[in-house]
Write an enzyme that holds these catalytic residues in place. Structure first.
Site, PDB file in Angstrom:
ATOM      1  N   LYS A  69      49.201 -13.278  60.753  1.00 56.14           N
ATOM      2  CA  LYS A  69      48.906 -12.341  61.480  1.00 56.14           C
ATOM      3  C   LYS A  69      47.388 -13.033  62.231  1.00 56.14           C
ATOM      4  CE  LYS A  69      47.610  -7.731  62.719  1.00 56.14           C
ATOM      5  NZ  LYS A  69      47.654  -6.176  61.971  1.00 56.14           N
TER       6      LYS A  69
ATOM      7  N   SER B  69      49.679  -2.882  64.735  1.00 57.74           N
ATOM      8  CA  SER B  69      49.276  -4.465  65.561  1.00 57.74           C
ATOM      9  C   SER B  69      49.823  -5.616  64.650  1.00 57.74           C
ATOM     10  CB  SER B  69      47.862  -4.591  65.329  1.00 57.74           C
ATOM     11  OG  SER B  69      47.254  -4.369  63.973  1.00 57.74           O
TER      12      SER B  69
ATOM     13  N   SER C 272      49.240  -0.159  61.326  1.00 55.67           N
ATOM     14  CA  SER C 272      49.850  -1.360  61.690  1.00 55.67           C
ATOM     15  C   SER C 272      50.689  -2.269  60.759  1.00 55.67           C
ATOM     16  CB  SER C 272      48.533  -1.933  61.960  1.00 55.67           C
ATOM     17  OG  SER C 272      47.832  -1.482  63.141  1.00 55.67           O
TER      18      SER C 272
END
Length: 515
Positions: free
Chosen positions: A81, A157, A181
């Site tokens: 990520k 996210s 997230s």
């Protein structure tokens, strides 16, 4: 070669590499080919490190040829990520302010441990700017799309990681969860996911943690046995993280899933706080709860769990964290490149009177959230509730300021209570100068809502482990996640419960966009 990352367990991939039935280069090339074939539709990756990945894969194959043990994840492709450091790759945080930063000189603790276990980093995955939204969309890299429906968001996210996993592009990715997230993207892309206990995976980087007291890191995969298998290699203390938890016996979390049993007593809460929740989402989740009951679990309904919605606690803390990260760029060329809503959040935080006292009050309110959650979990194994309050948002939704004011009215009343009216009007003028704004909206009972994903924050406030498992699908074919919340430090219990729910719901559908 052709390899199905959606069907082959991580342990099997690593075993095949160790036994020389397949090479690490072949697995890595398969992941790179998948990215080339599928990512133009998804936009899940911000950077792909072809040369670095193949070189790392060749190094693993050389070690295998010499008879060395290359680790429990030897040769497994990994996506990282883009809110987390991976050595040699830029960490952009989804922001123009960091898009020109030099490549990271070191891995995060999580990435370092995954590499040490044999993973091959193939690239970085997209995230909303500074991880601030529940959808994955930023001005630097654009919109990431959901492989179940390209018009919908994969959540945020960790949306880039979730989209890549759901499409079968890679078998393993990293995520982080400061308010949902990992769980939100897992829910809306049909994955099984886990936000570990606070401190279970150290956030021990050189820099301080981005969202103190809220955010946790953890590996993401398609099914919970793989999540547990990867989690076993990244847990344990680190001297840079004073909140990191003690080590677990090797293989603890994987064994919890492998030896899973139907939990004896489970709490079920359709709304958590009494707020409106989409009826179709609730119905899909309740069907999964009843399947668990049929398997032998006693179900106790507790609704509501909270006397006040937990969201404002997270909002106060996040607003302060964003101000700390963004305000230094005021009066620089980057200021105009930030997402306008990030700018407004920063300016509201700067204009709020007694902001330090507000943070302390938010922490006090967080104590109440933890206490009420502990009461709900007393005498049960886990607490179940929908992972999202509404149905999955569309990706593209141009919105005017007046439309935003109508949608955000209840939230703005709290956010602007201590802000001078002139400051607020100035911010509205700024937003009108850059409208329309892309504000993805989910729906709750057919009505557009900015709070479609607001069921996950309580676990972050309390620091408890919480995950999501696919409970079924809406009539339009989108996955629905059932959230599983556990007691403090009972990551093994949550993982096992998710494994049982995978069994009793028995859904193994794959997304229509993929490899």
């Amino acid at each position: 070669m052709t390899v199905d990352f959606r069907r082959t367990p991580l342990a099997a991939l690593a075993a095949d590499v160790a036994a020389r039935r397949v090479s690490s280069r072949e697995l890595t090339q398969a992941a790179l080919d998948n990215i080339a074939a599928v990512d133009p539709q998804l936009n899940a990756f911000t950077v792909v490190d072809t040369d670095g990945a193949l070189a790392a894969a060749d190094a693993i194959d050389d070690r295998v040829a010499r008879g060395e043990n290359v680790g429990p994840l030897g040769g497994v492709p990994l996506a990282v990520k883009d809110l987390e450091h991976a050595r040699g790759l830029r960490t952009s945080f989804g922001s123009a302010a960091h898009a020109g930063d030099p490549p990271a000189e070191r891995d995060s603790v999580q990435v370092a441990r995954l590499r040490a276990a044999g993973c091959v980093v193939v690239g970085k995955t997209n995230a909303p700017e500074l991880g601030m939204r529940g959808e994955t969309d930023n001005r630097t890299f654009g919109i990431t799309r959901n492989p179940w429906n390209l018009d919908r968001t994969p959540g945020g996210s960790s949306g880039g990681s979730a989209a890549a996993l759901a499409a079968g592009v890679v078998p393993l990715a990293t995520g982080s969860d400061g308010g949902g997230s990992i769980r939100i993207p897992s829910a809306v892309t049909g994955l099984s996911g886990l936000k570990p206990s606070y401190g279970r995976v150290p956030a021990g980087d050189v820099e301080p943690q981005g969202w103190h007291l809220l955010s946790c890191r953890g590996p993401m995969a398609r099914r919970i046995a793989d999540v547990a298998y990867a989690l076993d290699v990244v847990v344990g203390p680190h001297p840079y993280d004073r909140h990191s938890l003690p080590a677990l016996p090797p293989g603890t979390l994987g064994r919890a899933v492998a030896e899973r049993e139907v939990p004896a007593r489970v709490a079920w809460s359709p709304t958590l706080d009494g707020g409106e929740t989409d009826a179709e989402v609730v119905a899909v989740c309740e069907a999964a709860v009843r399947a668990l009951e049929k398997a032998g679990a006693e179900i106790v309904t507790i609704d509501p769990v909270f006397t006040e919605p937990p969201g404002p606690v997270v909002a106060t803390l996040v607003q302060t964290y964003i101000r700390r990260s963004v305000a230094p760029y005021r009066d620089t060329p980057f200021w105009g490149e930030f997402d306008p809503l990030v700018v407004v959040a920063t300016e509201l935080a700067a204009a709020t009177k007694d902001s330090a006292v507000d943070v302390v009050r938010a922490l006090d309110a967080g104590h109440a959230v933890n206490r009420q959650l502990a009461d709900a979990l007393d005498g049960v194994d886990v607490l179940l509730c929908p992972a999202t309050r509404g149905q999955t948002a569309v990706c593209d939704n141009p919105t005017t300021v007046d439309e935003l004011l109508a949608l955000f009215a209840p939230l703005l009343a709290d956010a602007t209570a201590n802000v001078d009216a002139s400051v607020f009007e100035s911010l509205l003028g700024y937003l009108r100068s850059v409208e329309p704004l892309n504000v993805p909206l989910g729906t709750i009972n057919g009505a557009p809502s900015v709070e479609w994903y607001s069921m996950t924050q309580a676990a972050n406030i309390a620091g408890v482990p919480a995950g999501s498992v696919c409970a079924g699908f809406t009539d339009d074919g989108m996955p629905v996640g059932l959230q599983v919340i556990g007691r403090h430090h009972d990551d093994a219990g949550v993982l096992a419960a998710i494994g049982v729910l995978e069994d009793v719901v028995d859904i193994d559908a794959v997304a229509p966009v993929g490899v």
